[in-house]
Design a protein around this motif. Structure first.
Motif, short mmCIF file in Angstrom:
data_model
loop_
_atom_site.label_atom_id
_atom_site.label_comp_id
_atom_site.label_asym_id
_atom_site.label_seq_id
_atom_site.Cartn_x
_atom_site.Cartn_y
_atom_site.Cartn_z
N ALA A 85 0.84 -1.20 0.00
CA ALA A 85 0.00 0.00 0.00
C ALA A 85 0.88 1.25 0.00
O ALA A 85 2.00 1.22 0.51
N TYR A 86 0.37 2.31 -0.59
CA TYR A 86 1.11 3.58 -0.57
C TYR A 86 0.87 4.26 0.77
O TYR A 86 -0.27 4.41 1.20
N VAL A 87 1.93 4.66 1.43
CA VAL A 87 1.80 5.34 2.72
C VAL A 87 2.67 6.59 2.71
O VAL A 87 3.64 6.69 1.97
N LEU A 88 2.28 7.55 3.53
CA LEU A 88 3.13 8.69 3.81
C LEU A 88 3.83 8.40 5.13
O LEU A 88 3.18 8.09 6.12
N LYS A 89 5.11 8.51 5.13
CA LYS A 89 5.89 7.99 6.25
C LYS A 89 5.89 8.94 7.45
O LYS A 89 5.89 10.13 7.28
N GLY A 90 5.91 8.34 8.60
CA GLY A 90 6.37 8.97 9.82
C GLY A 90 5.46 9.66 10.77
O GLY A 90 5.91 10.56 11.43
N THR A 91 4.13 9.35 10.88
CA THR A 91 3.41 10.00 11.97
C THR A 91 3.15 9.05 13.12
O THR A 91 3.35 7.85 13.02
N GLU A 92 2.65 9.64 14.15
CA GLU A 92 2.10 8.89 15.29
C GLU A 92 0.60 9.17 15.34
O GLU A 92 0.17 10.30 15.14
N VAL A 93 -0.16 8.12 15.57
CA VAL A 93 -1.60 8.27 15.73
C VAL A 93 -1.92 8.09 17.20
O VAL A 93 -1.61 7.05 17.78
N VAL A 94 -2.52 9.09 17.80
CA VAL A 94 -2.76 9.11 19.24
C VAL A 94 -4.26 9.02 19.49
O VAL A 94 -5.05 9.79 18.92
N SER A 95 -4.65 8.10 20.34
CA SER A 95 -6.06 7.97 20.70
C SER A 95 -6.45 9.10 21.65
O SER A 95 -5.78 9.34 22.65
N THR A 96 -7.54 9.78 21.32
CA THR A 96 -8.05 10.85 22.18
C THR A 96 -9.55 10.64 22.40
O THR A 96 -10.38 11.42 21.94
N PRO A 97 -9.93 9.58 23.12
CA PRO A 97 -11.36 9.30 23.31
C PRO A 97 -12.01 10.36 24.19
O PRO A 97 -11.35 11.00 25.01
N SER A 98 -13.30 10.53 24.00
CA SER A 98 -14.05 11.45 24.83
C SER A 98 -15.00 10.66 25.73
O SER A 98 -15.99 10.10 25.26
N LEU A 99 -14.68 10.63 27.00
CA LEU A 99 -15.58 9.98 27.95
C LEU A 99 -16.89 10.75 28.06
O LEU A 99 -17.96 10.18 28.21
N ARG A 100 -16.79 12.07 27.96
CA ARG A 100 -17.98 12.91 28.10
C ARG A 100 -18.95 12.68 26.95
O ARG A 100 -20.16 12.59 27.15
N LEU A 101 -18.43 12.57 25.74
CA LEU A 101 -19.29 12.41 24.57
C LEU A 101 -19.59 10.95 24.25
O LEU A 101 -20.49 10.67 23.47
N GLY A 102 -18.79 10.05 24.82
CA GLY A 102 -18.99 8.64 24.53
C GLY A 102 -18.59 8.26 23.12
O GLY A 102 -19.16 7.34 22.52
N ARG A 103 -17.60 8.97 22.57
CA ARG A 103 -17.12 8.68 21.22
C ARG A 103 -15.60 8.63 21.22
O ARG A 103 -14.94 9.23 22.08
N ASP A 104 -15.06 7.90 20.25
CA ASP A 104 -13.60 7.80 20.12
C ASP A 104 -13.12 8.66 18.96
O ASP A 104 -13.67 8.62 17.86
N TYR A 105 -12.07 9.41 19.23
CA TYR A 105 -11.41 10.22 18.21
C TYR A 105 -9.92 9.90 18.22
O TYR A 105 -9.41 9.31 19.18
N GLU A 106 -9.25 10.31 17.15
CA GLU A 106 -7.79 10.15 17.08
C GLU A 106 -7.17 11.46 16.63
O GLU A 106 -7.80 12.27 15.96
N ALA A 107 -5.92 11.64 17.02
CA ALA A 107 -5.13 12.76 16.52
C ALA A 107 -3.97 12.19 15.72
O ALA A 107 -3.28 11.27 16.18
N ILE A 108 -3.76 12.71 14.52
CA ILE A 108 -2.66 12.28 13.67
C ILE A 108 -1.57 13.33 13.79
O ILE A 108 -1.80 14.51 13.51
#
Length: 295
Positions: A31-54
């Motif tokens: 697969a084609y990828v762009l190299k070198g990030t970190e993906v960080v989980s930033t879930p919201s307990l208040r909203l009850g949803r999961d988000y991520e930060a790239i």
């Protein structure tokens, strides 16, 4: 010189069908990828949803101890890789940018991007709808999303990375820019700079005009630096039935009348651009404004 490296799957950028993509995957082709990030989980307990930060870090991050300005961008699926590419090109070709940390704010995991952004980026509360002729869907939770950013996501990211909290830059386009204006007039100190493109000022019968009036009734100071861009073709002739250029001109005039202490506001109409094409140019100009190389 700025060298941002990224590690991100970009299925939406491949101009092939889903079936063709599955065939490629089953064939064992890489697969084609762009190299070198970190993906960080930033879930919201208040909203009850999961988000991520790239997250994309400057090339010298590991060898340095200093804190960096940070650029937070909405609609990360398309905006994050585009900003990374533009920043690299601008920096390499002699203009020069300061090193910065780039963070893309994802849609809620498991949700369609349109559903997520319609809900999270628009102000107004329960029952709000974009315009009278449209069904409500799920909109109007910008205040809750902003609380998630302020109290959950940003603290996680700023504990993990050496971010200078006095130099947070917010970037948003369309509904993302509408969210930026909501932040500006409800939590203005959360970001120092705002790069906004084609804000959907028409939303909910031009509610943002009223939001600014409420802010002005109680405040004489607005300490923020703001650049707003819009394509010259974003008028009724583009077939949207909305004069977004006219809306921005009226809103900018309303802002100028306030003479807010501490506010650096400018808006620009970009010739030849429409709602779909304006983003790369406004990012180029916005980066050069917010992060000019200092020698």
């Amino acid at each position: 010189m700025l060298k941002i490296m990224v590690f991100l799957m970009l299925p939406t950028l491949l101009l092939i069908s889903r079936a063709e993509a599955q065939d490629l995957a089953s064939s064992g082709a890489p697969a084609y990828v762009l190299k070198g990030t970190e993906v960080v989980s930033t879930p919201s307990l208040r909203l009850g949803r999961d988000y991520e930060a790239i997250v994309s870090l400057p090339a010298d991050y590991a060898q340095s101890t200093r804190r960096y300005p940070v650029l937070y961008v909405t609609d990360a699926d398309y905006a994050f890789p585009l900003i990374r590419a533009i920043a690299n090109r601008v920096d390499r070709h002699g203009v020069g940018l300061q090193d910065f940390i780039l963070i893309g704010l994802s849609y809620a995991k498991g949700e369609n991007g349109a559903v997520s952004r319609n809900r999270d980026y628009t102000p107004g509360g329960a029952g709000v709808r974009p315009s009278p002729e449209q069904a409500s869907g799920e909109y109007g939770q910008a205040a809750a999303y902003l609380q998630f950013l302020r109290e959950e996501a940003l603290p996680v990211l700023e504990r993990r990375y050496r971010i200078d909290p006095s130099r947070r830059i917010f970037v948003g386009h369309s509904y993302g820019a509408l969210l930026g204006l909501h932040v500006l007039f409800t939590q203005p100190s959360l970001f120092s700079h705002y790069i906004l493109g084609s804000p959907s000022l028409w939303f909910d019968q031009h509610q943002t005009f009223a939001t600014e009036r409420r802010y002005a009734a109680q405040h004489k100071t607005l300490a923020a630096r703001v650049r707003v861009f819009i394509g010259a073709e974003e008028t009724v002739k583009q077939g949207r039935g909305r004069d977004m250029v006219g809306d921005l001109a009226r809103f900018s005039a309303q802002i100028r009348q306030r003479n807010y202490l501490g506010l650096d506001w400018a808006s620009s109409v970009l010739p030849g651009e429409d709602h779909a094409t304006v983003f790369p140019l406004l990012i180029t100009r916005g980066l050069m404004w917010a992060l000019p190389e200092t020698r």
